[in-house]
Motif scaffolding. Sequence first.
Motif, PDB file in Angstrom:
ATOM      1  N   GLN A   6       2.587  -6.513  10.331  1.00  0.00           N
ATOM      2  CA  GLN A   6       1.766  -5.480  10.956  1.00  0.00           C
ATOM      3  C   GLN A   6       0.416  -5.354  10.236  1.00  0.00           C
ATOM      4  O   GLN A   6       0.353  -5.406   9.010  1.00  0.00           O
ATOM      5  CB  GLN A   6       2.496  -4.134  10.916  1.00  0.00           C
ATOM      6  N   PRO A   7      -0.645  -5.160  10.987  1.00  0.00           N
ATOM      7  CA  PRO A   7      -1.978  -5.006  10.368  1.00  0.00           C
ATOM      8  C   PRO A   7      -2.039  -3.869   9.355  1.00  0.00           C
ATOM      9  O   PRO A   7      -2.762  -3.952   8.364  1.00  0.00           O
ATOM     10  CB  PRO A   7      -2.884  -4.719  11.574  1.00  0.00           C
ATOM     11  N   ALA A   8      -1.276  -2.825   9.573  1.00  0.00           N
ATOM     12  CA  ALA A   8      -1.292  -1.682   8.661  1.00  0.00           C
ATOM     13  C   ALA A   8      -0.743  -2.026   7.280  1.00  0.00           C
ATOM     14  O   ALA A   8      -0.923  -1.255   6.323  1.00  0.00           O
ATOM     15  CB  ALA A   8      -0.493  -0.526   9.254  1.00  0.00           C
TER      16      ALA A   8
ATOM     17  N   CYS B  20       0.827  -1.213   0.000  1.00  0.00           N
ATOM     18  CA  CYS B  20       0.000   0.000   0.000  1.00  0.00           C
ATOM     19  C   CYS B  20       0.859   1.261   0.000  1.00  0.00           C
ATOM     20  O   CYS B  20       1.901   1.318   0.666  1.00  0.00           O
ATOM     21  CB  CYS B  20      -0.909   0.016   1.225  1.00  0.00           C
ATOM     22  N   PRO B  21       0.421   2.281  -0.710  1.00  0.00           N
ATOM     23  CA  PRO B  21       1.156   3.549  -0.728  1.00  0.00           C
ATOM     24  C   PRO B  21       1.035   4.271   0.608  1.00  0.00           C
ATOM     25  O   PRO B  21       0.093   4.052   1.370  1.00  0.00           O
ATOM     26  CB  PRO B  21       0.479   4.337  -1.849  1.00  0.00           C
ATOM     27  N   VAL B  22       1.998   5.132   0.860  1.00  0.00           N
ATOM     28  CA  VAL B  22       1.955   5.952   2.063  1.00  0.00           C
ATOM     29  C   VAL B  22       0.954   7.087   1.842  1.00  0.00           C
ATOM     30  O   VAL B  22       1.017   7.793   0.839  1.00  0.00           O
ATOM     31  CB  VAL B  22       3.347   6.523   2.393  1.00  0.00           C
ATOM     32  N   GLY B  23       0.023   7.250   2.757  1.00  0.00           N
ATOM     33  CA  GLY B  23      -0.990   8.291   2.628  1.00  0.00           C
ATOM     34  C   GLY B  23      -2.251   7.768   1.963  1.00  0.00           C
ATOM     35  O   GLY B  23      -2.263   6.690   1.347  1.00  0.00           O
ATOM     36  N   PHE B  24      -3.325   8.511   2.075  1.00  0.00           N
ATOM     37  CA  PHE B  24      -4.619   8.104   1.556  1.00  0.00           C
ATOM     38  C   PHE B  24      -4.915   8.819   0.237  1.00  0.00           C
ATOM     39  O   PHE B  24      -4.392   9.891  -0.045  1.00  0.00           O
ATOM     40  CB  PHE B  24      -5.718   8.398   2.582  1.00  0.00           C
ATOM     41  N   GLY B  25      -5.795   8.224  -0.556  1.00  0.00           N
ATOM     42  CA  GLY B  25      -6.217   8.838  -1.794  1.00  0.00           C
ATOM     43  C   GLY B  25      -5.291   8.611  -2.969  1.00  0.00           C
ATOM     44  O   GLY B  25      -5.559   9.095  -4.073  1.00  0.00           O
ATOM     45  N   VAL B  26      -4.186   7.894  -2.732  1.00  0.00           N
ATOM     46  CA  VAL B  26      -3.222   7.639  -3.819  1.00  0.00           C
ATOM     47  C   VAL B  26      -3.678   6.473  -4.679  1.00  0.00           C
ATOM     48  O   VAL B  26      -3.663   6.537  -5.913  1.00  0.00           O
ATOM     49  CB  VAL B  26      -1.813   7.365  -3.247  1.00  0.00           C
TER      50      VAL B  26
END
Length: 368
Positions: free
Chosen positions: A348-350, A321-327
């Motif tokens: 890690q869950p993240a 997953c990319p760092v930050g939202f909306g990417v």
Amino acid sequence: MWPLWLLVSLLALSQALPFEQRGFWDFTLDDGPFLMNDEEASGADTSGVLDPDSVTPTYSAMCPFGCHCHLRVVQCSDLGLKSVPKEISPDTTLLDLQNNDISELRKDDFKGLQHLYALVLVNNKISKIHEKAFSPLRKLQKLYISKNHLVEIPPNLPSSLVELRIHDNRIRKVPKGVFSGLRNMNCIEMGGNPLENSGFEPGAFDGLKLNYLRISEAKLTGIPKDLPETLNELHLDHNKIQAIELEDLLRYSKLYRLGLGHNQIRMIENGSLSFLPTLRELHLDNNKLARVPSGLPDLKLLQVVYLHSNNITKVGVNDFCPVGFGVKRAYYNGISLFNNPVPYWEVQPATFRCVTDRLAIQFGNYKK
């Protein structure tokens, strides 16, 4: 009145739906039946009273011995035929000759079959095809000639051809110009042939605008660099590919599905996947990868990643997953990591913050 009633009855029967053989097309990728519906096939005017003059004449009395014929479908499979039968109706649109003992296609075998849409020759013993064998087939769109003894791609294929299935033969070489003039070709399945990278002559696919190409179960050691750049799907599974280098995928920016499972891939060079901005599905299962390939977070449309049965020992929090939202424009709905030596309790869950549902993640079941 009796002759008139009989004529109307016969014409009504001629409007029956075309014959559909369930399971017959299992080896194809069709989304639906290709045959026309009854109104299109007959040319009848359904808006009012049946007009006998509007009905296209059929040749139902013509049917090769032992075959089953219904409307424009002629089924001659599993009969032990040594050659293409004669007396095939000129209005035939589907000719099924699979599972026979045909060894050669001669010049006049398909003479007069100018309306043929699909020709099925799967699982015969064909090793020789006359250069003009397909000349009469001006409307042929589907040619299935897999599981034969061909050592080369047939010459002079019909320019109307859309789909060619020629897998499981003995083809070692794809020469330049063999697909010349095939502007309508959309799909080629040529896996199961002993093709090496050197077997593709430069320009072998020139002029083709393919959407789908499969060269699985061959002898490729790398991704071919001269395939059509129009490809949406490329399947190279079950080969001997060992690495993906930086510019291997440079040409294939329109891919949305890439199959590289069951190879020997140990390394994917950083930046290799950046050339695939529209990729939605990536198959890298059953390889020898030691880590999650870099660049996955940058693929904004990627939704499915198969990485099971590799040698991955660690999964980082930003591997998918990319760092930050909306990417990311589309969330993952499938990530398979099972049968890897990764301690999944340490992940890690993240790591999966851009996955639609936790059930879309597959872990565990690793055996040394």
